[in-house]
Design a protein around this motif. Structure first.
Motif, PDB file in Angstrom:
ATOM      1  N   GLY A   1       6.069 -44.025  10.066  1.00 32.76           N
ATOM      2  CA  GLY A   1       5.315 -44.837  11.020  1.00 32.76           C
ATOM      3  C   GLY A   1       6.149 -45.280  12.199  1.00 32.76           C
TER       4      GLY A   1
ATOM      5  N   ILE B   1       3.024 -42.725  17.006  1.00 32.72           N
ATOM      6  CA  ILE B   1       1.626 -43.133  16.840  1.00 32.72           C
ATOM      7  C   ILE B   1       0.980 -43.358  18.206  1.00 32.72           C
ATOM      8  CG2 ILE B   1       0.060 -44.769  15.755  1.00 32.72           C
ATOM      9  CD1 ILE B   1       1.602 -43.068  13.780  1.00 32.72           C
TER      10      ILE B   1
ATOM     11  N   SER C   1       1.646 -48.697   6.966  1.00 31.82           N
ATOM     12  CA  SER C   1       2.182 -47.334   6.970  1.00 31.82           C
ATOM     13  C   SER C   1       1.582 -46.581   8.144  1.00 31.82           C
ATOM     14  CB  SER C   1       1.874 -46.618   5.655  1.00 31.82           C
ATOM     15  OG  SER C   1       0.481 -46.513   5.451  1.00 31.82           O
ATOM     16  N   ALA C   2       2.044 -45.364   8.365  1.00 33.96           N
ATOM     17  CA  ALA C   2       1.616 -44.608   9.539  1.00 33.96           C
ATOM     18  C   ALA C   2       0.118 -44.353   9.534  1.00 33.96           C
ATOM     19  CB  ALA C   2       2.373 -43.287   9.619  1.00 33.96           C
TER      20      ALA C   2
ATOM     21  N   SER D   1      -3.248 -48.998   8.333  1.00 32.67           N
ATOM     22  CA  SER D   1      -2.847 -47.733   8.941  1.00 32.67           C
ATOM     23  C   SER D   1      -2.539 -47.994  10.404  1.00 32.67           C
ATOM     24  CB  SER D   1      -3.988 -46.711   8.812  1.00 32.67           C
ATOM     25  OG  SER D   1      -3.879 -45.703   9.795  1.00 32.67           O
TER      26      SER D   1
END
Length: 408
Positions: free
Chosen positions: A143, A148, A132-133, A204
């Protein structure tokens, strides 16, 4: 390690790339996609990105989808329906699933029946792994690789010094997250062999990306100058000269990583004019960084790429021409290691190599599956009768492709 079975609720790139690494090892990877909804095309949106495979306009596999999904099976379940939750448990038991993966936002885990505590309560040996993000502490964050990259500082350190922040040329955060899931699943399997217990793994994307900031983030507490942690174009921020330089017929990239290499470089007659007493040390070269790059470019521009590379190789200076993607796949060190698949019309597609050679791994993988291609076969393997599968399909709990499977 014996082949394992992976059940993966996956879309986009980060998780499909991770599970591709399992498929390359000969593991069974079954990707789950959603049943058709009222809006949009069914399944993974990446199915419909890129060029068509050929003349079949109905084929739901486009060029961008193929490489991350070769060697897999595909089923479609409506995990918004509690009946599909029970099907999921049944599949885990009947197929001997070792690993369950997902890359949906954490806020949806419970509603879809895939929360790690729910699955592992009934299957304690299961390894649950999600991307996930920013992990479950930020359950609604989407995400997306470019977002990101921006959050993790990658764009701030990419691009020309006086230019705007830039994305990397490939989706490196997606791929980094996929590699972390792959590595941590392997770690969990080793530990399960010792304890018998599964694990929950949360990857993450932001944290995984930030782990690569090793050359810049710690410098903040060293009182670094602003230019040490921002864009530097093709230069290395510390080792000088390391940069792209023009030749008569192209460009070369050369890297000077020590004072010894600098002395070898300037011992080449062509490069002797760039030497002086100040530049004998990297610290001195840093003080004259801009002048060195100008002097180097003036020298390299007078020679061809081949001439420069021959002289640099003789002095054992790391250097290369700039290759485009077509040239990369013909490099002798890679050409024999490319993976392959075959399109429905018989054309062979050469794809990226495995990251590391593994004895017994598959270099040729079956074509990426059509949407719902294996729904019926996989459910039948789990003990469901044909009539039962028909009823679930009619109720919208599952979806299956029409026609026979293209591959097992």
């Amino acid at each position: 390690m014996k082949p394992r079975t992976v059940l993966s609720l996956e879309q986009a790139l980060s998780l499909p790339y991770a599970t591709l690494r399992f498929a390359q090892l000969g593991w069974r990877v079954i990707r789950i996609e959603a049943t058709p909804g009222a809006d949009g095309l069914p399944g993974d949106p990446n199915r419909y990105i890129g060029s068509r495979l050929g003349g079949d306009a109905a084929d739901d596999r486009r060029s961008y989808f193929v490489a991350p999904n070769v060697g897999k099976q595909a089923i479609a379940l409506n995990l918004k329906d509690a009946r599909a939750h029970e099907l999921l448990h049944r599949l885990i038991d009947a197929l001997g699933v070792d690993v369950f993966c997902c890359n949906t936002v954490p806020s949806r885990y419970a509603a879809l029946g895939i929360a790690p505590e729910a699955l592992r309560a009934r299957h304690p040996a299961l390894i649950w792994a999600g991307i996930s993000a920013m992990g479950p502490q930020h359950p609604n964050a989407p995400g997306y690789d470019p977002v990101i990259q921006a959050m993790a500082g990658y764009m701030e350190v990419t691009g020309e010094r006086e230019g705007p922040p830039m994305l990397a040329g490939i989706p490196i955060v997606d791929l980094k997250a996929g590699d972390e899931l792959y590595a941590n699943v392997m770690r969990a399997l080793v530990e399960r062999a010792e304890t018998g217990a599964g694990q929950t793994i949360h990857v993450s994307m932001l944290q995984a990306a930030a782990s690569w900031l090793i050359t810049v983030l710690p410098l903040v507490d060293f009182g670094c100058r602003p230019d040490e942690i921002t864009r530097a174009g093709n230069e290395h921020r510390k080792f000088i000269p390391t940069n792209v330089y023009p030749a008569r017929d192209g460009y070369v990239y050369l890297a000077i990583g020590s004072d010894v290499q600098w002395r070898r470089l300037t011992a080449i007659p062509r490069f002797a004019p760039v030497a002086n007493a100040v530049r004998l040390t990297n610290e001195g070269r840093h003080a004259e960084r801009e002048a060195i790059h100008r002097d180097m470019a003036a020298v390299t521009a007078q020679a061809s790429v081949d001439e420069l590379l021959a002289e640099l190789a003789a002095a054992t200076i790391p250097a290369t021409r700039i290759y485009d993607i077509r040239q990369v796949r013909e490099l002798p060190a890679l050409a024999a290691r490319l993976t392959r698949t075959t399109l429905p019309d018989g054309r062979e597609v050469r794809m990226q190599p495995m990251a590391v050679d593994v004895a017994g791994a598959r270099a040729a993988l079956p074509m990426a599956p059509r949407y719902g291609e294996h729904t019926r076969a996989v459910l039948a393997e789990a003990g469901l009768a044909g009539a039962e599968i028909d009823a679930l399909a009619a109720a919208g709990v599952v979806a299956a492709a029409t026609g026979p499977p293209a591959h097992a």
